[in-house]
Design an enzyme around this catalytic site. Sequence first.
Site, PDB file in Angstrom:
ATOM      1  N   ASP A  52      58.231 106.171  81.374  1.00  0.00           N
ATOM      2  CA  ASP A  52      58.974 107.386  81.692  1.00  0.00           C
ATOM      3  C   ASP A  52      59.883 107.810  80.543  1.00  0.00           C
ATOM      4  O   ASP A  52      60.125 107.045  79.607  1.00  0.00           O
ATOM      5  CB  ASP A  52      59.843 107.168  82.938  1.00  0.00           C
ATOM      6  CG  ASP A  52      59.028 106.846  84.174  1.00  0.00           C
ATOM      7  OD1 ASP A  52      57.845 107.230  84.213  1.00  0.00           O
ATOM      8  OD2 ASP A  52      59.577 106.212  85.094  1.00  0.00           O
ATOM      9  N   TYR A 110      58.127  93.818  82.241  1.00  0.00           N
ATOM     10  CA  TYR A 110      59.247  94.721  81.973  1.00  0.00           C
ATOM     11  C   TYR A 110      60.552  93.937  82.055  1.00  0.00           C
ATOM     12  O   TYR A 110      60.658  92.966  82.806  1.00  0.00           O
ATOM     13  CB  TYR A 110      59.296  95.846  83.006  1.00  0.00           C
ATOM     14  CG  TYR A 110      58.268  96.927  82.819  1.00  0.00           C
ATOM     15  CD1 TYR A 110      58.551  98.078  82.085  1.00  0.00           C
ATOM     16  CD2 TYR A 110      56.995  96.810  83.394  1.00  0.00           C
ATOM     17  CE1 TYR A 110      57.605  99.079  81.930  1.00  0.00           C
ATOM     18  CE2 TYR A 110      56.047  97.812  83.241  1.00  0.00           C
ATOM     19  CZ  TYR A 110      56.360  98.945  82.509  1.00  0.00           C
ATOM     20  OH  TYR A 110      55.420  99.934  82.353  1.00  0.00           O
TER      21      TYR A 110
END
Length: 264
Positions: A52, A110
């Site tokens: 994103d 992540y």
Amino acid sequence: MKRIRLTIAYDGTAYCGWQMQDGAATVEGAVKEALEQLLGEPVEVAGASRTDAGVHAMGNVAVFDTETKIPPEKIALAVNRYLPEDIRVQKSEEVAPDFHPRYCDSTKTYEYTITNTPIPIPTLRRYSHHVYGVLKVDAMQEAAGIFTGTHDFSAFCAAGSQVKSKVRTIYDVRVEEIPLPLEMQGSQIRIRVSGSGFLYNMVRILVGTLLEVGRGRRTAASVEEALQSGERSQAGPTAPACGLMLVGIEYGENDGTDKEQGKV
């Protein structure tokens, strides 16, 4: 024609995410433009993770096809001359023609960084989310274990996702507290999540939910209830993008490098 795999690191602050968008600066767009300048031919880039806007990466993966005679392992160094300073290709290698970074089995990792200090630290603001007040890290660690395994993560997916299935497998979620120097009067909390794949905003919603646990606003039991509900309204807020980093993507034995057999 050769298929080349790139491992790419970038600071996502200045970009509207990975995926190309008309009239917007994106990481994919910058990589595509740099490759075309280097190779002198049209290039289509396919990335493994469509991070994103504002999200960073140490090891995103992308592939492209080319007729170039430049040795595959030399492309990384060559293309970096055409890229802005906040994007760098770390590695380049030839893979099987049918290797695709999104559709091969992989483990994505992540890491989300929270700076927990009385006053924000300017040098950390691009790469962490600042949180005031004491956080109950032990409670966050307990709640984090709820996410491991295979679950329907509908409650942890942002509206607008068009995927058919919201079932994902999470291999590990770890919450670690790291003390900062004494003059900073606090610590950094790092939440590392590894899984086979993630939904839109999933890691950031997971982090936002764990932060509510750390603040004492919800219990581990309520996290379990949110997961079982399948309702986005039952989970916590979406944590800011700046704290999120795609650490890396690991492929299994059939990682695409066995070109003779074409195995992926």
